[in-house]
Structures are given as C-alpha cells and as structure tokens.
Design an enzyme around this catalytic site. Structure first.
Site, PDB file in Angstrom:
ATOM      1  N   HIS A  96     -28.488  43.833  52.470  1.00 22.11           N
ATOM      2  CA  HIS A  96     -27.121  43.499  52.878  1.00 22.11           C
ATOM      3  C   HIS A  96     -26.131  43.725  51.727  1.00 22.11           C
ATOM      4  O   HIS A  96     -25.148  44.460  51.872  1.00 22.11           O
ATOM      5  CB  HIS A  96     -27.083  42.036  53.339  1.00 22.11           C
ATOM      6  CG  HIS A  96     -25.726  41.560  53.756  1.00 22.11           C
ATOM      7  ND1 HIS A  96     -25.345  41.478  55.074  1.00 22.11           N
ATOM      8  CD2 HIS A  96     -24.649  41.166  53.034  1.00 22.11           C
ATOM      9  CE1 HIS A  96     -24.089  41.054  55.144  1.00 22.11           C
ATOM     10  NE2 HIS A  96     -23.632  40.844  53.921  1.00 22.11           N
ATOM     11  N   GLU A  97     -26.420  43.111  50.598  1.00 21.32           N
ATOM     12  CA  GLU A  97     -25.492  43.222  49.463  1.00 21.32           C
ATOM     13  C   GLU A  97     -25.433  44.662  48.946  1.00 21.32           C
ATOM     14  O   GLU A  97     -24.387  45.125  48.496  1.00 21.32           O
ATOM     15  CB  GLU A  97     -25.882  42.249  48.346  1.00 21.32           C
ATOM     16  CG  GLU A  97     -25.869  40.766  48.747  1.00 21.32           C
ATOM     17  CD  GLU A  97     -24.582  40.295  49.415  1.00 21.32           C
ATOM     18  OE1 GLU A  97     -23.510  40.875  49.150  1.00 21.32           O
ATOM     19  OE2 GLU A  97     -24.646  39.350  50.226  1.00 21.32           O
ATOM     20  N   HIS A 141     -22.840  46.513  50.810  1.00 16.99           N
ATOM     21  CA  HIS A 141     -21.505  46.288  50.214  1.00 16.99           C
ATOM     22  C   HIS A 141     -21.369  47.134  48.942  1.00 16.99           C
ATOM     23  O   HIS A 141     -20.347  47.767  48.703  1.00 16.99           O
ATOM     24  CB  HIS A 141     -21.338  44.821  49.814  1.00 16.99           C
ATOM     25  CG  HIS A 141     -21.085  43.890  50.965  1.00 16.99           C
ATOM     26  ND1 HIS A 141     -20.043  44.036  51.823  1.00 16.99           N
ATOM     27  CD2 HIS A 141     -21.749  42.775  51.375  1.00 16.99           C
ATOM     28  CE1 HIS A 141     -20.050  43.045  52.721  1.00 16.99           C
ATOM     29  NE2 HIS A 141     -21.083  42.272  52.477  1.00 16.99           N
ATOM     30  N   GLU A 172     -18.062  44.457  55.747  1.00 15.36           N
ATOM     31  CA  GLU A 172     -19.214  43.813  56.382  1.00 15.36           C
ATOM     32  C   GLU A 172     -19.934  44.779  57.321  1.00 15.36           C
ATOM     33  O   GLU A 172     -21.131  44.650  57.553  1.00 15.36           O
ATOM     34  CB  GLU A 172     -18.738  42.549  57.115  1.00 15.36           C
ATOM     35  CG  GLU A 172     -19.824  41.568  57.483  1.00 15.36           C
ATOM     36  CD  GLU A 172     -20.556  40.968  56.287  1.00 15.36           C
ATOM     37  OE1 GLU A 172     -20.106  41.123  55.133  1.00 15.36           O
ATOM     38  OE2 GLU A 172     -21.605  40.346  56.512  1.00 15.36           O
TER      39      GLU A 172
HETATM   40 ZN    ZN Z   1     -21.561  40.508  53.482  1.00 13.52          ZN
END
Ligand code: ZN
Length: 504
Positions: A268-269, A272, A298
């Site tokens: 997830h990170e 980003h 996101e």
């Molecule tokens: Zn996030």
C-alpha cells in the site's frame, strides 16, 4: 520566462525545501525520535511551519504572483507555467485566509496531541485525550470559517475537504456513500451467511520480524519501488512521506503472528511512494510536484495493495518467495489457499486492517462522526458510545475498548479532519483506472504471473504520475480513463471478485 515568474519560482522553491525539511523532522518523530524529545520537536515543527507559511502568504509572494499572472495573459493554458500559476493562485488564496497564529497553533497543538494520542491509545484513556481532541476540532472549525463556505447550500465540511480534494462537496460525498452502502451491506450479509467460508490459517503463525522485513522489501522492490531513492522503516501507523521525488520514505508495522499486516501495508505505502517517485523531475521544488490529491494518491496505494497484491496472479507469482522465507509454515500450503486467506472478509475494528468489502463502511462511519462533531450535533463525551453504536449498525460488531474504537486513528490528533472520504474516492478511482489499464494491457494477469509489473507502472507513470499536480483530480481521471468518476467499476469488481471467492 518573465523575471517575475523566475523570482516567484525561486521563492516557492525555498518555501518547498523548508517544507520538505519540516516533513523530515515529522517523519523522524514517527520513527526514531526518543519520546523525551516531544516538546522540543513540537517547537521545531511549529517554527518551521511558521517560516514556510510566512514565506508563502507574504505580500511579496502576492505581488510577484499578480505580476507573473499579468505577464502570462494570453499564453497557452496547457503550459506548465500557466498551470503552475493557477495552482499557486488557488493555494495562495486558500492560505492567505489563515492567520499565521492559527497555523502555528495548529502545528504546535497537533504535535503535542499526536504524542498524547500514542499514550492515550496505549492506556485506553479517551477521557485523558478528550480535551486535546476537542481543542483540535475547535481549531479546525476556526480554520473552516477562515476558508469560508456556502452557508446556505453548503456545509462546513466543504471548506475542509477542499484542501485534500479540490472542489469536493459534502453533499456529493454523502450521495456517493448512499449509492454504495446498500450494496456493500448486502454483499457483506451474503458473505457472512455463505457456506463457502475462507480458511485464514495460511496467514496466521510465527513470522519473525526480521524475515518479514526481508519479505516486504522484496515485494516493494519487485513492483517497482526504487530503494535508491527511498527506504522502509517501522512506525505505529504505516504511512508514506516524501521530501522530494528522490527521497521517499515508507513505514510499515509488523505483527509476528499475522503475516498479512506488514506485507500489504508495505504494498500500500509503496503505491503512494511510487506515485511520488514518478513525479517529473522538471516539477521538483514547485507546486506541481507530487500527487495531485489524496483521492488520486489513495487510488495508487489501493491499486498496488488490492488490485495487484490481492489478485490471484500476484499471489501465484509471489507464493514461492513466501514459501522460501517461511519454509516450515508453507510446506503444505497452496497459492490458492493463501489467495483466499488474504481476501478474507470479516468485520473488524481497525480500519487500516479492514478487508475491501468492509473498508468503505469504516470510512462512512468517520465521515458521519466528523460531520456531526463539526456541526456540534454530537458531543465529545458521547463520541465513544456513538462510534460503537455505528460499528454495530454497519459491521455488526462492538469494540471492547476505545483503543480499538475511537482512539484507533492518529489523524484527528494532528488536525487531519475532513479527509477520510478521500480513502473511498481512492477505491473508486483505483478500479476505474485499472479497467482502463486492462483495455491497453489485456495480458496484465499473465504479466503478474511472471512477476512483471513494469508495464503497469509505466502506464501509471504516463497516465497519472507524469502529470504531477499539473491538472485537477477530475482532469487526471478523465485523461486517464476517458470518463468521469463513476462507482460502476468498483461495484463490478467487488461483486465479481467476492462472488467468486465466497460463491455468492
Ligand atoms: Zn494510503
């Protein structure tokens, strides 16, 4: 380029570099800072925030901006410089509405409250946290009043969310949730009642932190996160921070008994992080650098975490590496069992660990509570009880403690209020983008099975990352997918994927 524009750019670059340094001390606070440094760090954060704010909102910036705008009259609207001036004008008008004292006070109070939150969550002490939280909401209300909003047809929330998602409106978000909620609750009901339940055993066991660190680094590197321009550390609440496109920091959190947490938080990170690393070099130290909005940001993290990381092809490719890292645990496991396990749908208390089906219900809960707290229709005394009642209503479970209830998120403690819906926007945008990717790359699944993620990353670089913050979020979505944001792709994705897994 006019002299005015050149001087303005130099001034903005200085402000942005100081802002990046402020980001670095903030990152340190979350990772390596000794607890005793909290007060000194709060003062440092406040001082840096004051300097950048004053550099930005000064008359000198305003004059330069006005002159540069005059010089740019008649120029092509699509030029980087023209877009930069437009973005700067929006940011400047927004920022000049905030008095320096309020900005400084919010930074100082936020830094202290963040430290208090850590202790309060550990001690399950909402009562001790409440006055600081209430003050943060007061300061936020003052901020919203300074920004201003339509007092007749609008909502105080409009003034706040605009900072994170330019132009978003409380009313439209409420409609978005209203359209999604019945389908999600119905899908969750069918899944809960399904006879074809998922066995979670493959992701529970003993997983040493050192081995998990190794595994998560392999995963983020494989999907394309550039470790020569980034790193990964540990923090209480996973996040991604960047101090230029060439210094992007991921954090994750390890649970020795539960493999899924760190692995998927890392993916997830990294989503980003890759967005920031893909920001064009020519935008460095300008307001056009980096991700355009929290919603689009996101969409990148959720795409790599869920649409890629929780897909069958990804798991089939990565499973041998997992097995190699934890040979005893996975000796008799199969990729299909692992795939099903990481897609378990089960109502849980903690949003950051929520599955795809229940995730948006967590966000809805916060959206409703924030609106009520800002309106004053909910008192801070009643927050824990109301939180728990909504958890019961939407997810069918009640938190036993406030630590797993209203104290679970760090965001409110440092004034991130009015942005939670961007998580749900991110989910919708991710599926819409992915449908567009699939039209261009029909053999995407085969590529994932071979561990090839560059074609997807390149598509994102070209159609999303490469724009930096040059265009508005809605323009990026339109350019990349050919249509406006719709919930259609999201609903289709959820129904198909979870229909298949749970036989519903
Ligand atoms: Zn996030």
């Amino acid at each position: 380029m006019s002299d005015n524009l050149a001087t303005l750019k130099t001034r903005m670059a200085k402000m942005i570099r100081i802002g990046q340094a402020a980001g670095l001390v903030g990152w340190d606070q979350e990772t390596y800072m000794p607890p005793g440094a909290a007060n000194a760090r709060a003062e440092q954060s406040a001082a840096l925030s004051e300097v950048t704010h004053e550099l930005f909102v000064s008359d000198e910036t305003g004059n330069l901006l006005a002159k540069a705008e005059a010089d740019a009259v008649g120029m092509d609207d699509d030029l980087d410089d023209v877009r930069m001036l437009k973005k700067l004008r929006r940011d400047f008008d927004l920022q000049t509405k905030l008095p320096t004292e309020l900005v400084t006070e919010m930074a100082r109070h936020g830094s202290l409250t963040q430290e208090l939150w850590k202790k309060s969550r550990a001690n399950n002490d909402y009562v001790g946290f409440r006055p600081a939280l209430e003050k943060m909401f007061d300061l936020t209300r003052q901020k919203a009043e300074c920004y201003g909003y339509d007092k007749v047809n609008g909502h105080i929330y409009d003034a706040l969310i605009n900072e994170y998602e330019t132009g978003a409106k409380q009313k439209e978000i409420a409609v978005m949730f209203a359209n999604m909620k019945p389908g999600l609750v119905e899908l969750l009901r069918k899944i809960t009642e399904s006879k074809n339940q998922v066995d979670e055993a493959p992701i529970h066991g003993d997983f040493s932190v050192a081995k998990q660190r190794e595994l998560t680094l392999k995963a983020v590197k494989a999907i394309g996160f550039d470790l020569s321009r980034g790193r990964q550390d540990e923090a209480a609440h996973p996040f991604c921070a960047n101090f230029s496109r060439d210094d992007v920091r991921l954090t994750t959190r390890y649970d020795e008994k539960f493999l899924q947490q760190a692995l998927y938080a890392s993916l997830h990170e990294a989503g980003h992080g890759m967005y920031e690393q893909g920001s064009p070099e020519r935008f460095e130290a300008s307001v056009l650098a980096g991700g355009v909005s929290l919603g689009v940001h996101e969409s990148q993290s959720r795409m790599w975490e869920n649409l890629v990381g929780r897909s069958r092809p990804f798991v089939e490719w990565f499973f041998p590496t997992i097995k190699e890292t934890f040979p005893d645990k996975f000796a008799t496991e199969t990729p299909e069992r692992f795939y099903r396990a990481v897609n378990t749908v089960k109502p849980s208390f903690i949003r950051v660990e929520a599955d795809e089906v229940t995730y948006n219900l967590h966000v809805l809960l916060r959206f409703e509570l924030e609106c009520a707290l800002l309106e004053g229709s909910l008192s801070f005394n009643d927050l824990p009880e109301t939180w728990n009642a909504k958890m019961q209503e939407y997810l069918g479970i009640t938190p036993a403690t406030d630590a797993e209830g209203c104290l679970q998120d760090v965001h409110w403690s440092f004034g991130l209020i009015g942005y939670f819906p961007t998580y749900s926007l991110g989910n919708l945008i991710s599926t819409q983008l992915f449908a567009s990717v699939r039209r261009t790359l029909p053999d995407l699944d085969e590529q994932f099975r071979r561990g090839e993620f560059a074609p997807l990353l390149n598509w994102l670089r070209e159609n999303v990352h490469g724009y930096g913050s040059k265009y508005l979020p809605e323009e990026v979505i339109l350019k990349a997918t050919g249509e406006k944001l719709t919930s259609r792709y999201y609903v289709d994705y959820m129904t198909q994927k979870y229909g298949d897994i749970y036989g519903v």
